[in-house]
Design an enzyme around this catalytic site. Sequence first.
Site, PDB file in Angstrom:
ATOM      1  N   LYS A   1       0.816  -1.218   0.000  1.00  0.00           N
ATOM      2  CA  LYS A   1       0.000   0.000   0.000  1.00  0.00           C
ATOM      3  C   LYS A   1       0.850   1.269   0.000  1.00  0.00           C
ATOM      4  O   LYS A   1       0.412   2.326  -0.430  1.00  0.00           O
ATOM      5  CB  LYS A   1      -0.952  -0.020   1.201  1.00  0.00           C
ATOM      6  CG  LYS A   1      -1.862  -1.255   1.236  1.00  0.00           C
ATOM      7  CD  LYS A   1      -2.570  -1.473  -0.079  1.00  0.00           C
ATOM      8  CE  LYS A   1      -3.286  -2.814  -0.112  1.00  0.00           C
ATOM      9  NZ  LYS A   1      -3.639  -3.252  -1.469  1.00  0.00           N
TER      10      LYS A   1
ATOM     11  N   GLU B   1      -2.591   8.019   7.485  1.00  0.00           N
ATOM     12  CA  GLU B   1      -3.426   8.938   6.705  1.00  0.00           C
ATOM     13  C   GLU B   1      -4.336   9.700   7.667  1.00  0.00           C
ATOM     14  O   GLU B   1      -4.591   9.238   8.775  1.00  0.00           O
ATOM     15  CB  GLU B   1      -4.334   8.159   5.740  1.00  0.00           C
ATOM     16  CG  GLU B   1      -3.638   7.319   4.718  1.00  0.00           C
ATOM     17  CD  GLU B   1      -4.619   6.448   3.952  1.00  0.00           C
ATOM     18  OE1 GLU B   1      -4.203   5.884   2.919  1.00  0.00           O
ATOM     19  OE2 GLU B   1      -5.767   6.290   4.383  1.00  0.00           O
TER      20      GLU B   1
ATOM     21  N   HIS C   1     -15.621  -4.831   7.314  1.00  0.00           N
ATOM     22  CA  HIS C   1     -14.966  -4.855   6.010  1.00  0.00           C
ATOM     23  C   HIS C   1     -15.432  -6.005   5.129  1.00  0.00           C
ATOM     24  O   HIS C   1     -14.811  -6.277   4.101  1.00  0.00           O
ATOM     25  CB  HIS C   1     -13.434  -4.868   6.162  1.00  0.00           C
ATOM     26  CG  HIS C   1     -12.939  -3.768   7.030  1.00  0.00           C
ATOM     27  ND1 HIS C   1     -13.013  -2.440   6.648  1.00  0.00           N
ATOM     28  CD2 HIS C   1     -12.447  -3.774   8.290  1.00  0.00           C
ATOM     29  CE1 HIS C   1     -12.555  -1.691   7.632  1.00  0.00           C
ATOM     30  NE2 HIS C   1     -12.210  -2.467   8.637  1.00  0.00           N
TER      31      HIS C   1
ATOM     32  N   ARG D   1      -7.733  -8.107  -9.347  1.00  0.00           N
ATOM     33  CA  ARG D   1      -8.459  -9.349  -9.627  1.00  0.00           C
ATOM     34  C   ARG D   1      -9.884  -8.991 -10.028  1.00  0.00           C
ATOM     35  O   ARG D   1     -10.295  -7.832  -9.869  1.00  0.00           O
ATOM     36  CB  ARG D   1      -8.505 -10.234  -8.382  1.00  0.00           C
ATOM     37  CG  ARG D   1      -9.339  -9.592  -7.290  1.00  0.00           C
ATOM     38  CD  ARG D   1      -9.418 -10.381  -6.007  1.00  0.00           C
ATOM     39  NE  ARG D   1     -10.383  -9.805  -5.095  1.00  0.00           N
ATOM     40  CZ  ARG D   1     -10.115  -8.796  -4.259  1.00  0.00           C
ATOM     41  NH1 ARG D   1      -8.911  -8.261  -4.216  1.00  0.00           N
ATOM     42  NH2 ARG D   1     -11.056  -8.295  -3.476  1.00  0.00           N
TER      43      ARG D   1
HETATM   44  C1  MV4 Z   1      -9.942   4.588   5.422  1.00  0.00           C
HETATM   45  C2  MV4 Z   1     -11.162   5.057   5.962  1.00  0.00           C
HETATM   46  C3  MV4 Z   1     -11.213   6.356   6.471  1.00  0.00           C
HETATM   47  N1  MV4 Z   1     -10.113   7.146   6.418  1.00  0.00           N
HETATM   48  N2  MV4 Z   1      -8.874   5.404   5.395  1.00  0.00           N
HETATM   49  C4  MV4 Z   1     -11.392   0.089   4.746  1.00  0.00           C
HETATM   50  C5  MV4 Z   1     -10.778  -1.068   4.045  1.00  0.00           C
HETATM   51  C6  MV4 Z   1      -9.700  -0.517   3.227  1.00  0.00           C
HETATM   52  N3  MV4 Z   1     -10.101  -0.635   1.838  1.00  0.00           N
HETATM   53  C7  MV4 Z   1      -9.539   0.915   3.631  1.00  0.00           C
HETATM   54  N4  MV4 Z   1     -10.694   1.254   4.436  1.00  0.00           N
HETATM   55  C8  MV4 Z   1     -10.877   2.493   4.926  1.00  0.00           C
HETATM   56  N5  MV4 Z   1      -9.837   3.338   4.922  1.00  0.00           N
HETATM   57  C9  MV4 Z   1      -8.964   6.661   5.885  1.00  0.00           C
HETATM   58  N6  MV4 Z   1      -7.882   7.453   5.855  1.00  0.00           N
HETATM   59  C10 MV4 Z   1     -12.272   4.187   5.960  1.00  0.00           C
HETATM   60  C11 MV4 Z   1     -12.128   2.915   5.430  1.00  0.00           C
HETATM   61  C12 MV4 Z   1     -13.283   2.043   5.421  1.00  0.00           C
HETATM   62  C13 MV4 Z   1     -13.790   1.570   6.617  1.00  0.00           C
HETATM   63  C14 MV4 Z   1     -13.149   1.863   7.792  1.00  0.00           C
HETATM   64  C15 MV4 Z   1     -13.680   1.406   8.957  1.00  0.00           C
HETATM   65  C16 MV4 Z   1     -14.835   0.634   8.956  1.00  0.00           C
HETATM   66  C17 MV4 Z   1     -15.444   0.304   7.793  1.00  0.00           C
HETATM   67  C18 MV4 Z   1     -14.922   0.749   6.602  1.00  0.00           C
HETATM   68  C19 MV4 Z   1     -15.522   0.412   5.375  1.00  0.00           C
HETATM   69  C20 MV4 Z   1     -15.002   0.888   4.210  1.00  0.00           C
HETATM   70  C21 MV4 Z   1     -13.869   1.720   4.218  1.00  0.00           C
END
Ligand code: MV4
Length: 509
Positions: free
Chosen positions: A116, A200, A235, A291
């Site tokens: 990442k 972040e 997630h 994918r």
């Molecule tokens: C985040 C975020 C908020 N702020 N990054 C979740 C999985 C991965 N794809 C990255 N994700 C997130 N990154 C920042 N800087 C919110 C998510 C997020 C999430 C976070 C907590 C609980 C559920 C979530 C569902 C989708 C995305």
Amino acid sequence: MFRRILVANRGEIALRVIRTCREMGIEPVAVFSDVDRKALHTRMAYNAVSLGGALPRESYLDMDKVIAAAKSTGCEAIHPGYGFLSENAEFAERVTKEGLVWIGPPPAAIRGMGDKITSRRNMKRANVPVVPGLTDPVADADAALAAAEKIGYPIMLKAAAGGGGKGMRIVRSKNDMASAFRTASGEALSSFRDGSMYMERYLDEPRHIEIQVLFDKHGNGVHFGERECSIQRRHQKLIEEAPSVVITPELRKKMGEIALAAGRAVGYENAGTVEFLYSKGDVFFLEMNTRLQVEHPVTEMVYGVDLVREQLRIAYGEKLGYEQSSIQPRGWAFEVRINAEDPFNNFVPSIGTISNLRAPGGAWVRLDAALYRGMEVSLNYDPMLAKLIVWGPDRMSAIARMRRALQELNVGGVRTGAPAALRVLEDERFQRGEFDTHFLSTLDLSKPSEGEDLIVAAAAAIHRHLLARRKALGTHAASRNAWQARSRARHTQYPPHRPEVAHAKEPQP
Ligand code: MV4
């Protein structure tokens, strides 16, 4: 076009790839573990090779066994599906080295998006908007504290080798940083054997929106719009839809261009998904999934495209053959993941034996499932049993169709999360499009409603009746199965003979 390919997966995605192969006149070869000996994907394939072993690491994750199965059955290419080896750059390299075609992105693209921190650096260099934060790893808690002063709280700590929500921690004040850093980095080390962390700014109440992209081997790339994936729990996505209520045609164009720039930055080929966070009208690159995704059918329904067919065409070397201007969404689609879990008991996994399946039908209803009567649902594999997908000319008609289809669906023998999806679909906030990634946690799933209780009770009664009936019919059933096996042998759609294969084992009827 390929004559024969190996589908290196199981369950609904293996069946889904096999179906497109057969429609294209490609002979699909399946692989199966010991527990999947009677699985549907082995029966719908041209041939099926036993990998042996019960656990994924002994079968679907064993690169040597998968490659040997492809070579011993005369396959020209391997489709990995999703999960298992689908984002394993080493496996993609092995496949190519063995003279087979990898139906997926180049290994370098998988690596470029897998780490990442690397992907954030690549994106910044390509002027792709990333979530505000650092592109260098933070070495320890002290470095994290210093960096957080620059970024501003709340902070999201993330594992460089993570993704999909693993190895993440929200830090709301500097007092929490030291313990959060230690815990998150420790988890990352144990989960990914890499404790590197980056940081972040935390975007509160974001929506999770992703763009489907396709790149051929001749430098052409297109996107197929967005999928809204905010309805998820820990997630794990529960409901996906296309398009998204918050994405205007202008923003779709902008996100599509960002997604294509992201793919080009790593020399992408084949199907991929660029994930974004949407917050207050702004979009930020999150990560790229290298994918085909579980939720790809909602894009297929709205854009009238078979994405697996396009993957096969691209892998074979064909050009896309169409321009971005010809790709326009039509109507609305939803997907609900049908998982073996109890939504009224904190989604605890539900195991058991599938006793019956009543599949919903009707216009624009698709059930991607690989269930069969007698199938053992265990903790060995992913709890997803099926995906229910519907299309409608607009969002509310698609919601109505999905609610009706979910009420028709009945899976005997295990509990499913379907009632939770119904709760979401009937919620007025959801119907107005007012939701974000926290929405599911706002629902009271502590107990089923009276109607849901009746459904659960009826399903249990049907299950008990069917088990009793099968027990009573035991001897008759055994002879019937033998007859069915003989009749199937006479009427298989492929030539009656099957190529002798070193270690293929006929799937037992
Ligand atoms: C985040 C975020 C908020 N702020 N990054 C979740 C999985 C991965 N794809 C990255 N994700 C997130 N990154 C920042 N800087 C919110 C998510 C997020 C999430 C976070 C907590 C609980 C559920 C979530 C569902 C989708 C995305």
